[in-house]
Design a protein around this motif. Sequence first.
Motif, PDB file in Angstrom:
ATOM      1  N   ARG A 237       0.836  -1.223   0.000  1.00 22.70           N
ATOM      2  CA  ARG A 237       0.000   0.000   0.000  1.00 22.70           C
ATOM      3  C   ARG A 237       0.866   1.268   0.000  1.00 22.70           C
ATOM      4  O   ARG A 237       0.686   2.138  -0.875  1.00 22.70           O
ATOM      5  CB  ARG A 237      -0.993  -0.044   1.160  1.00 22.70           C
ATOM      6  CG  ARG A 237      -1.996  -1.211   0.998  1.00 22.70           C
ATOM      7  CD  ARG A 237      -2.945  -1.318   2.202  1.00 22.70           C
ATOM      8  NE  ARG A 237      -3.695  -2.565   2.174  1.00 22.70           N
ATOM      9  CZ  ARG A 237      -4.879  -2.735   1.541  1.00 22.70           C
ATOM     10  NH1 ARG A 237      -5.435  -1.730   0.922  1.00 22.70           N
ATOM     11  NH2 ARG A 237      -5.480  -3.911   1.552  1.00 22.70           N
ATOM     12  N   PRO A 238       1.839   1.390   0.932  1.00 24.27           N
ATOM     13  CA  PRO A 238       2.722   2.572   0.845  1.00 24.27           C
ATOM     14  C   PRO A 238       3.563   2.601  -0.434  1.00 24.27           C
ATOM     15  O   PRO A 238       3.851   3.694  -0.954  1.00 24.27           O
ATOM     16  CB  PRO A 238       3.614   2.464   2.088  1.00 24.27           C
ATOM     17  CG  PRO A 238       3.365   1.127   2.693  1.00 24.27           C
ATOM     18  CD  PRO A 238       2.054   0.632   2.162  1.00 24.27           C
TER      19      PRO A 238
ATOM     20  N   VAL B  53       4.481   5.992  -5.518  1.00 25.18           N
ATOM     21  CA  VAL B  53       4.645   6.277  -6.950  1.00 25.18           C
ATOM     22  C   VAL B  53       3.373   6.823  -7.598  1.00 25.18           C
ATOM     23  O   VAL B  53       3.430   7.390  -8.682  1.00 25.18           O
ATOM     24  CB  VAL B  53       5.123   5.029  -7.748  1.00 25.18           C
ATOM     25  CG1 VAL B  53       6.540   4.653  -7.357  1.00 25.18           C
ATOM     26  CG2 VAL B  53       4.175   3.857  -7.577  1.00 25.18           C
ATOM     27  N   ALA B  54       2.231   6.646  -6.934  1.00 22.41           N
ATOM     28  CA  ALA B  54       0.962   7.125  -7.502  1.00 22.41           C
ATOM     29  C   ALA B  54       0.115   7.732  -6.402  1.00 22.41           C
ATOM     30  O   ALA B  54      -0.898   7.158  -5.994  1.00 22.41           O
ATOM     31  CB  ALA B  54       0.225   5.975  -8.183  1.00 22.41           C
TER      32      ALA B  54
ATOM     33  N   VAL C 123      -4.983  -1.215  -9.022  1.00 19.50           N
ATOM     34  CA  VAL C 123      -4.711   0.203  -8.789  1.00 19.50           C
ATOM     35  C   VAL C 123      -5.413   1.006  -9.874  1.00 19.50           C
ATOM     36  O   VAL C 123      -5.251   0.733 -11.067  1.00 19.50           O
ATOM     37  CB  VAL C 123      -3.194   0.499  -8.812  1.00 19.50           C
ATOM     38  CG1 VAL C 123      -2.943   1.983  -8.565  1.00 19.50           C
ATOM     39  CG2 VAL C 123      -2.460  -0.364  -7.775  1.00 19.50           C
ATOM     40  N   VAL C 124      -6.208   2.002  -9.445  1.00 22.98           N
ATOM     41  CA  VAL C 124      -6.889   2.874 -10.402  1.00 22.98           C
ATOM     42  C   VAL C 124      -6.435   4.307 -10.130  1.00 22.98           C
ATOM     43  O   VAL C 124      -6.442   4.757  -8.990  1.00 22.98           O
ATOM     44  CB  VAL C 124      -8.423   2.784 -10.270  1.00 22.98           C
ATOM     45  CG1 VAL C 124      -9.096   3.626 -11.367  1.00 22.98           C
ATOM     46  CG2 VAL C 124      -8.895   1.339 -10.375  1.00 22.98           C
TER      47      VAL C 124
ATOM     48  N   ALA D 167       4.694   2.931 -13.761  1.00 20.81           N
ATOM     49  CA  ALA D 167       5.428   3.079 -12.490  1.00 20.81           C
ATOM     50  C   ALA D 167       4.834   2.191 -11.398  1.00 20.81           C
ATOM     51  O   ALA D 167       5.565   1.559 -10.622  1.00 20.81           O
ATOM     52  CB  ALA D 167       5.428   4.548 -12.056  1.00 20.81           C
ATOM     53  N   VAL D 168       3.517   2.140 -11.342  1.00 18.23           N
ATOM     54  CA  VAL D 168       2.846   1.331 -10.324  1.00 18.23           C
ATOM     55  C   VAL D 168       3.086  -0.159 -10.570  1.00 18.23           C
ATOM     56  O   VAL D 168       3.374  -0.917  -9.642  1.00 18.23           O
ATOM     57  CB  VAL D 168       1.337   1.671 -10.308  1.00 18.23           C
ATOM     58  CG1 VAL D 168       0.489   0.460 -10.003  1.00 18.23           C
ATOM     59  CG2 VAL D 168       1.067   2.767  -9.295  1.00 18.23           C
ATOM     60  N   ASP D 169       2.988  -0.548 -11.821  1.00 13.36           N
ATOM     61  CA  ASP D 169       3.234  -1.950 -12.171  1.00 13.36           C
ATOM     62  C   ASP D 169       4.651  -2.332 -11.728  1.00 13.36           C
ATOM     63  O   ASP D 169       4.870  -3.395 -11.127  1.00 13.36           O
ATOM     64  CB  ASP D 169       3.093  -2.148 -13.686  1.00 13.36           C
ATOM     65  CG  ASP D 169       1.770  -1.638 -14.233  1.00 13.36           C
ATOM     66  OD1 ASP D 169       1.022  -2.414 -14.818  1.00 13.36           O
ATOM     67  OD2 ASP D 169       1.472  -0.421 -14.058  1.00 13.36           O
ATOM     68  N   ASP D 170       5.589  -1.472 -12.045  1.00 13.66           N
ATOM     69  CA  ASP D 170       6.995  -1.739 -11.716  1.00 13.66           C
ATOM     70  C   ASP D 170       7.183  -1.881 -10.198  1.00 13.66           C
ATOM     71  O   ASP D 170       7.821  -2.823  -9.730  1.00 13.66           O
ATOM     72  CB  ASP D 170       7.856  -0.591 -12.257  1.00 13.66           C
ATOM     73  CG  ASP D 170       9.330  -0.893 -12.162  1.00 13.66           C
ATOM     74  OD1 ASP D 170       9.782  -1.862 -12.802  1.00 13.66           O
ATOM     75  OD2 ASP D 170      10.038  -0.178 -11.418  1.00 13.66           O
TER      76      ASP D 170
END
Length: 455
Positions: free
Chosen positions: A354-355, A360-361, A381-382, A390-393
Motif C-alpha cells: 500500500r505505501p 509512486v501514484a 490500482v486505479v 510506475a505502479v506496475d513496476d
Amino acid sequence: VIDSDPLVDALTAVVGPTHVLTEPGMMAGFEVDWTRRWRGRARAVVRPGATAEVASCLRCCADAGAAVVPQGGNTGLVGGSVPRGGEVVMSLTRLDGLGDVDRAAAQVSAGAGVTLAQLQAHVAAAGLGFGVDLAARDSATVGGMVATNAGGLHVLRHGAMRAQVLGVEAVLADGSVVRRMDGLVKDNSGYDLAGLLCGSEGTLAVVTEVRLRLVPVWPHRVTALVGTGGLDAALDLLVRLRSVPGLEAVEVMFADGVELVRAETGLGPSPVGPAPCQLVIECAGLEDPTDALGTVLSGPGVTGTAVASDPGGRTRLWAWRERHTEAVNSLGVPHKLDVALPLGRLAAFEAAVRPAVAAVAPGAAIVIWGHLGDGNLHVNVVGPPADDEAVDDAVLRLAAAHGGSISAEHGIGVAKRRWLGLTRAPADVSAMRAIKDALDPGRMLNPGVLWAVGQ
Ligand code: 2HG
Ligand code: ZN
C-alpha cells in the motif's frame, strides 16, 4: 473506394463472408480487452467454425505473413487476446461443440469456444462437476482457459486448468493439427504437448478442442463469509481450516474493497460488518461439513460469520468476492497486478504494497483481494494513466523481492512482459524462446505476448 485485401478474400473463401469482419464498428469489441487498458487495431476478425477452418485460416495468414491473435472470451486481463496493431484476430467462439459426458471415465470433450458456464451446465446435467470455477464464467471460454492455465476459486482443491486437461487438439502456426483427445489418464509417449499448451497464452498453437477431467458433485456444500481482525488472523485461520474436510476455497478481501462493492453494486451492507479482513470459505463433501467448519470458525480471530448452504444464499455470499472486478472497473481503467507470494511473506507484502503504491501514484485507489489459500493477491490500482507503468513496476518488484511471482494466474500477456526476467532466469527464458521458435518459427502467433515484438 474500398481497398481490397487479398488476405481478407482468402479468409472469406474459407469461412464465408459473414465470419470475416472488417468494418471498424463490427471489429471494435474484439479490439479492446475487458479492462479497457489494452487495445489495438485489427486487420480483420475471422471466426472459423471448425478445426479444419482454423488450419486453413492459419495457412492463409502464414502465406500472407500476417500475425494472428487468438481470442476466446476476451476476459484474460493482461492484454494477450487483443491486437497490438495490424494482426488478424481469430475468434474461436464458434467452436462450441460439447461431447457426451463419459460418466465411466468422468470426462468430457469441449470445443475451444464453449463458455465455462455452458460446460458447467452440460456436465451438471450428467451429475458431474468441473474443477475450475471463476467469476467470468459466462464469457470465459474453455480454449482461453487452457491457453492461460486459468485458476479461479477452487484451485485449493482441484488445481488450476492444467490439472483438469487430459488432452488437447490444437493447430500450429503452419496449419498442422496436433490431437491427443483419447482421454488416457496414463500415456507417457514423449513430450506432454497438452500440458505445454496450458499457459502458452496463444504463442505456440491455437487450441481448438480439449478433453477434460470432471469431478463429483458433492451432496453437501457450505459457504461462509467471515470477518477477521486482519490478515495475520486470517492466515492463522487458514492453517486451522485445513483440517476441515472438503475445503474448496479460502478467498480474501479487505474492508475498503467490500465497501466499494457495496457502493457500486447495491448489494446492501455486508453481513459481517466492516471487519478489516474478510474471507469467503467453501467446503463440500459427502458428509455435511457445517459442524466441522463451525468448530473452526468459533475459535479465536473470528469477529463475525454468515453461513449458507442453499444455492441462493451461497451465491449471495460469493457476490461480495466475485463482484470486486466489476466494482473496480467502475472506478476507471485498472492496473491489474496478479501476484503470488509464499504464504509466510503474504502479510508483509500486503503491508508494504500500500505505501509502495502511494509513493509512486499519490491519490490512486488501491483495492486488494484474492485467493488466500493459494497465496495469490490481486492488487488493483486505479488512477495512473493506462500507459504509465510506475505502479506496475513498484508492485511487481516488491512481489519478486518477497520471493513471489509476477503472475499467479492471469499470465504475462503484454502487461508484464517487461518484468519476465524478474522471476525467470536467462536460461529459463532461453528455453521458452527455443520452444516458441521451434513451434512457430515465423513468430506468427500472438507476437508481443511474453516478449516484445523483435525480442
Ligand atoms: C478474480 O479472482 C479474477 O477475481 C480477477 O482473477 C482478478 O480482477 C482481478 O484483478
Ligand atoms: Zn483470481
